[in-house]
Design a protein around this motif. Structure first.
Motif, short mmCIF file in Angstrom:
data_model
loop_
_atom_site.label_atom_id
_atom_site.label_comp_id
_atom_site.label_asym_id
_atom_site.label_seq_id
_atom_site.Cartn_x
_atom_site.Cartn_y
_atom_site.Cartn_z
N LYS A 72 0.86 -1.17 0.00
CA LYS A 72 0.00 0.00 0.00
C LYS A 72 0.90 1.22 0.00
O LYS A 72 1.67 1.45 0.92
N PHE A 73 0.80 1.98 -1.09
CA PHE A 73 1.51 3.25 -1.18
C PHE A 73 0.48 4.34 -0.93
O PHE A 73 -0.52 4.42 -1.62
N GLY A 74 0.73 5.16 0.09
CA GLY A 74 -0.19 6.25 0.41
C GLY A 74 0.43 7.59 0.10
O GLY A 74 1.55 7.68 -0.43
N VAL A 75 -0.27 8.65 0.44
CA VAL A 75 0.22 10.00 0.20
C VAL A 75 1.55 10.22 0.91
O VAL A 75 2.44 10.86 0.39
N ASP A 82 -13.61 -23.10 2.68
CA ASP A 82 -12.97 -24.12 1.85
C ASP A 82 -13.97 -25.09 1.23
O ASP A 82 -13.58 -26.13 0.70
N ASP A 83 -15.25 -24.80 1.30
CA ASP A 83 -16.28 -25.67 0.76
C ASP A 83 -16.15 -25.75 -0.76
O ASP A 83 -16.25 -24.72 -1.44
N PRO A 84 -15.93 -26.96 -1.34
CA PRO A 84 -15.80 -27.07 -2.79
C PRO A 84 -17.10 -26.73 -3.52
O PRO A 84 -17.09 -26.43 -4.71
N ASN A 85 -18.22 -26.74 -2.82
CA ASN A 85 -19.51 -26.40 -3.41
C ASN A 85 -19.92 -24.96 -3.07
O ASN A 85 -21.10 -24.63 -3.15
N ARG A 86 -18.95 -24.14 -2.73
CA ARG A 86 -19.27 -22.79 -2.29
C ARG A 86 -19.94 -22.00 -3.41
O ARG A 86 -19.76 -22.28 -4.59
N ASP A 87 -20.67 -21.01 -3.02
CA ASP A 87 -21.31 -20.08 -3.94
C ASP A 87 -20.37 -18.90 -4.11
O ASP A 87 -20.07 -18.19 -3.15
N GLU A 88 -19.87 -18.65 -5.33
CA GLU A 88 -18.88 -17.58 -5.56
C GLU A 88 -19.41 -16.19 -5.20
O GLU A 88 -18.64 -15.26 -5.01
N THR A 89 -20.72 -16.05 -5.09
CA THR A 89 -21.26 -14.74 -4.71
C THR A 89 -20.92 -14.39 -3.28
O THR A 89 -21.02 -13.23 -2.89
N THR A 90 -20.49 -15.36 -2.48
CA THR A 90 -20.09 -15.06 -1.10
C THR A 90 -18.59 -14.85 -0.97
O THR A 90 -18.11 -14.54 0.12
N ASP A 91 -17.83 -15.02 -2.06
CA ASP A 91 -16.39 -14.75 -2.01
C ASP A 91 -16.16 -13.29 -1.69
O ASP A 91 -17.02 -12.44 -1.93
N GLU A 92 -14.98 -13.00 -1.14
CA GLU A 92 -14.64 -11.61 -0.85
C GLU A 92 -13.50 -11.17 -1.76
O GLU A 92 -12.74 -11.98 -2.27
N TRP A 93 -13.42 -9.88 -1.99
CA TRP A 93 -12.33 -9.29 -2.74
C TRP A 93 -11.42 -8.58 -1.74
O TRP A 93 -11.90 -7.86 -0.87
N VAL A 94 -10.11 -8.79 -1.86
CA VAL A 94 -9.14 -8.12 -1.00
C VAL A 94 -8.09 -7.42 -1.86
O VAL A 94 -7.76 -7.86 -2.95
N PHE A 95 -7.57 -6.33 -1.33
CA PHE A 95 -6.52 -5.59 -2.03
C PHE A 95 -5.20 -6.33 -1.87
O PHE A 95 -4.81 -6.67 -0.76
N VAL A 96 -4.50 -6.55 -2.98
CA VAL A 96 -3.13 -7.06 -2.93
C VAL A 96 -2.15 -5.93 -3.22
O VAL A 96 -0.97 -6.04 -2.93
N GLY A 97 -2.67 -4.86 -3.78
CA GLY A 97 -1.87 -3.67 -4.02
C GLY A 97 -2.75 -2.45 -4.12
O GLY A 97 -3.84 -2.52 -4.69
N MET A 98 -2.29 -1.35 -3.54
CA MET A 98 -3.03 -0.08 -3.63
C MET A 98 -2.02 1.04 -3.71
O MET A 98 -0.99 1.01 -3.03
N HIS A 99 -2.33 2.03 -4.56
CA HIS A 99 -1.46 3.19 -4.71
C HIS A 99 -2.31 4.45 -4.67
O HIS A 99 -3.27 4.57 -5.43
N VAL A 100 -1.99 5.35 -3.76
CA VAL A 100 -2.67 6.64 -3.65
C VAL A 100 -1.61 7.72 -3.77
O VAL A 100 -0.61 7.69 -3.05
N SER A 101 -1.82 8.64 -4.69
CA SER A 101 -0.86 9.73 -4.86
C SER A 101 -1.59 11.04 -5.05
O SER A 101 -2.75 11.07 -5.45
N VAL A 102 -0.90 12.13 -4.77
CA VAL A 102 -1.46 13.46 -4.93
C VAL A 102 -1.35 13.85 -6.39
O VAL A 102 -0.29 13.72 -7.01
#
Length: 138
Positions: free
Chosen positions: A32-35, A111-131
């Protein structure tokens, strides 16, 4: 939740002063790159965001051009964001026009192999914030 909804939820959590580190992948190579900082690895990101939450208040986050490209397991985003906040330790108000970009990864919530993908979460692996700087003609 979609990748777009995750970015928007992150903005809302920032406005509300809620913890932000849960939005990031718990990995040593997340960034994470911030200001004013560079945070590398989940532990560094979590500590930096805890300190930010502890020492700031009155956040304004105004998204102007959010774009999200979502694929099966990855997404990318960019945005122009007006950010303003108060540093509670120095009693200074900041206000910036910023540019945001980053990458998210879809993660299963179990870890349920029959999981519903609509319940998956999205996470940041990279973020860049600049002025954003403008060049004035002379």
């Amino acid at each position: 939740m979609s990748a777009r909804a995750t970015v928007e939820d992150y903005y809302e959590a920032l406005r509300r002063g809620e913890p932000l580190y849960p939005y990031f992948a718990e990995e040593a190579d997340a960034v994470k790159f911030g200001v004013g900082e560079t945070l590398v690895g989940y532990d560094d990101i979590a500590e930096g965001l805890r300190e930010q939450t502890r020492t700031t208040t009155d956040w304004t986050v105004e998204s102007d051009a959010l774009r999200v490209v979502e694929r099966e397991s990855h997404a990318a985003f960019s945005d122009s964001v007006r950010m303003a906040w108060t540093d509670t330790e120095q009693d200074i108000e900041y206000d910036f026009d910023t540019r945001w970009s980053g990458t998210l990864e879809r993660r299963p919530t179990d870890d349920d192999p029959n999981r519903d993908e609509t319940t998956d979460e999205w996470v940041f692996v990279g973020m860049h914030v600049s002025v954003a700087h403008t060049t004035e003609e002379q």
